[in-house]
Design a protein around this motif. Structure first.
Motif, PDB file in Angstrom:
ATOM      1  N   ALA A  45      23.777 102.414  48.210  1.00 41.42           N
ATOM      2  CA  ALA A  45      24.158 101.301  49.077  1.00 41.42           C
ATOM      3  C   ALA A  45      23.149 100.164  48.972  1.00 41.42           C
ATOM      4  O   ALA A  45      21.983 100.371  48.616  1.00 41.42           O
ATOM      5  CB  ALA A  45      24.272 101.787  50.521  1.00 41.42           C
ATOM      6  N   ARG A  46      23.598  98.975  49.292  1.00 41.71           N
ATOM      7  CA  ARG A  46      22.732  97.801  49.225  1.00 41.71           C
ATOM      8  C   ARG A  46      21.830  97.752  50.461  1.00 41.71           C
ATOM      9  O   ARG A  46      22.252  97.350  51.533  1.00 41.71           O
ATOM     10  CB  ARG A  46      23.584  96.537  49.133  1.00 41.71           C
ATOM     11  N   LEU A  47      20.578  98.166  50.270  1.00 40.75           N
ATOM     12  CA  LEU A  47      19.586  98.151  51.340  1.00 40.75           C
ATOM     13  C   LEU A  47      18.409  97.280  50.912  1.00 40.75           C
ATOM     14  O   LEU A  47      17.969  97.348  49.760  1.00 40.75           O
ATOM     15  CB  LEU A  47      19.084  99.568  51.637  1.00 40.75           C
ATOM     16  N   ASP A  48      17.932  96.460  51.828  1.00 46.11           N
ATOM     17  CA  ASP A  48      16.749  95.651  51.577  1.00 46.11           C
ATOM     18  C   ASP A  48      16.886  94.842  50.286  1.00 46.11           C
ATOM     19  O   ASP A  48      16.022  94.872  49.410  1.00 46.11           O
ATOM     20  CB  ASP A  48      15.498  96.547  51.513  1.00 46.11           C
ATOM     21  N   VAL A  49      17.978  94.096  50.174  1.00 46.48           N
ATOM     22  CA  VAL A  49      18.214  93.327  48.952  1.00 46.48           C
ATOM     23  C   VAL A  49      17.429  92.012  48.947  1.00 46.48           C
ATOM     24  O   VAL A  49      17.333  91.361  47.905  1.00 46.48           O
ATOM     25  CB  VAL A  49      19.722  93.028  48.766  1.00 46.48           C
ATOM     26  N   GLY A  50      16.894  91.638  50.089  1.00 46.49           N
ATOM     27  CA  GLY A  50      16.107  90.405  50.159  1.00 46.49           C
ATOM     28  C   GLY A  50      16.978  89.172  50.290  1.00 46.49           C
ATOM     29  O   GLY A  50      18.200  89.219  50.136  1.00 46.49           O
ATOM     30  N   ARG A  51      16.346  88.056  50.580  1.00 42.54           N
ATOM     31  CA  ARG A  51      17.089  86.811  50.726  1.00 42.54           C
ATOM     32  C   ARG A  51      16.174  85.625  50.461  1.00 42.54           C
ATOM     33  O   ARG A  51      14.951  85.739  50.499  1.00 42.54           O
ATOM     34  CB  ARG A  51      17.686  86.693  52.125  1.00 42.54           C
ATOM     35  N   ALA A  52      16.815  84.499  50.175  1.00 40.98           N
ATOM     36  CA  ALA A  52      16.114  83.235  50.023  1.00 40.98           C
ATOM     37  C   ALA A  52      16.684  82.295  51.067  1.00 40.98           C
ATOM     38  O   ALA A  52      17.791  81.776  50.910  1.00 40.98           O
ATOM     39  CB  ALA A  52      16.299  82.671  48.624  1.00 40.98           C
ATOM     40  N   GLY A  53      15.956  82.140  52.159  1.00 41.21           N
ATOM     41  CA  GLY A  53      16.494  81.377  53.274  1.00 41.21           C
ATOM     42  C   GLY A  53      17.622  82.137  53.925  1.00 41.21           C
ATOM     43  O   GLY A  53      17.454  83.284  54.352  1.00 41.21           O
ATOM     44  N   THR A  54      18.804  81.556  53.981  1.00 42.38           N
ATOM     45  CA  THR A  54      19.951  82.212  54.628  1.00 42.38           C
ATOM     46  C   THR A  54      20.884  82.897  53.635  1.00 42.38           C
ATOM     47  O   THR A  54      21.904  83.450  54.041  1.00 42.38           O
ATOM     48  CB  THR A  54      20.767  81.171  55.421  1.00 42.38           C
ATOM     49  N   ARG A  55      20.566  82.871  52.357  1.00 38.99           N
ATOM     50  CA  ARG A  55      21.475  83.473  51.372  1.00 38.99           C
ATOM     51  C   ARG A  55      20.768  84.588  50.606  1.00 38.99           C
ATOM     52  O   ARG A  55      19.543  84.651  50.543  1.00 38.99           O
ATOM     53  CB  ARG A  55      21.986  82.414  50.404  1.00 38.99           C
ATOM     54  N   PRO A  56      21.576  85.492  50.001  1.00 42.06           N
ATOM     55  CA  PRO A  56      20.975  86.571  49.199  1.00 42.06           C
ATOM     56  C   PRO A  56      20.246  86.001  47.993  1.00 42.06           C
ATOM     57  O   PRO A  56      20.517  84.882  47.548  1.00 42.06           O
ATOM     58  CB  PRO A  56      22.185  87.411  48.768  1.00 42.06           C
ATOM     59  N   LEU A  57      19.341  86.790  47.449  1.00 42.02           N
ATOM     60  CA  LEU A  57      18.669  86.406  46.216  1.00 42.02           C
ATOM     61  C   LEU A  57      19.696  86.226  45.097  1.00 42.02           C
ATOM     62  O   LEU A  57      20.736  86.894  45.071  1.00 42.02           O
ATOM     63  CB  LEU A  57      17.649  87.467  45.813  1.00 42.02           C
TER      64      LEU A  57
END
Length: 240
Positions: free
Chosen positions: A22-34
């Protein structure tokens, strides 16, 4: 929370990540996913769509000498909107079974694309030989296997009406998700006939390289079929 508590919580979370796709701790850049994660998401989504709208390779069907019959699915769009269309064979398909299949087999094997053609392409070469070895080990006889295009799980009841097998196993592609588009299920039923309920069936799901190994699934199915024949039941009534 103190430092030790934070470390323990982090370790626990990292341990979870090791045990799930599952997608866990995928991170983000501001309000959107990496960007990398967004591209991976789009790739997984595209593979799922291709699995649903794709076709099982002719080589996959020919490798095991399967012939093809069709349900009343008409086309993929109709099949997706009207699930019942995949639960009954065409009149021509029924006639083909009458001509080419051994009637009243002990074990009837059926393969269908279902909602993932890729699942059949990726897994059949491993699961079907393993099942045949398991049938031989359990003293069971196989009927005439074939492929159903545009099938749903309920088509096994229509096939049961036509061929009257003692037990039937249906390998069918599962609805793909964003983790894998290659997942197959094996549904089994004792004396399938129209009107059977879901509780009358048994299933081994998530058959794929990163789930239930196809070879293990095939070996286990033969044992379950023997128990179904011995007890003359399937589904929730079977004592395993």
């Amino acid at each position: 929370m103190n430092i030790n508590g934070t470390i323990r919580g982090t370790d626990r979370f990292l341990d979870w990540m090791k045990h799930t796709p599952a997608r866990l701790d995928v991170g983000r850049a501001g309000t959107r996913p990496l960007t990398q994660e967004m591209l991976k998401f789009r790739l997984d989504h595209a593979e799922a769509v291709d699995a649903v709208y794709g076709e099982v390779r002719e080589e996959t069907i020919a490798e095991f000498g399967l012939f093809m019959v069709e349900t009343q699915y008409r086309d993929k769009e109709h099949y997706l909107k009207y699930p019942d269309s995949g639960r009954t064979l065409t009149e021509e398909g029924a006639q083909v079974l009458a001509l080419r299949c051994a009637p009243r087999p002990q074990v009837q094997i059926v393969v269908s694309d279902g909602l993932s053609a890729k699942a059949i392409d990726d897994n059949l070469a491993d699961v079907l030989p393993a099942l045949r070895d398991s049938l031989a080990a359990n003293g069971l006889a196989e009927g005439t296997p074939f492929f159903v295009k545009g099938g749903r799980v309920g088509v096994m009841d229509d096939i049961g009406r036509l061929l009257n097998p003692e037990v039937l196993v249906l390998f069918i592609g599962e609805r793909p998700g964003l983790v894998t588009a290659s997942s197959m299920s094996a549904y089994m039923c004792y004396r399938p006939v129209p009107g059977r309920k879901d509780s009358d069936r048994m299933v081994i799901s998530n058959i794929h390289a990163n789930g239930t190994p196809p070879v293990e699934a095939g070996a286990h199915i033969g044992t379950l079929l023997r128990k179904m024949i011995e007890q003359k039941v399937s589904g929730v009534k079977l004592e395993v």
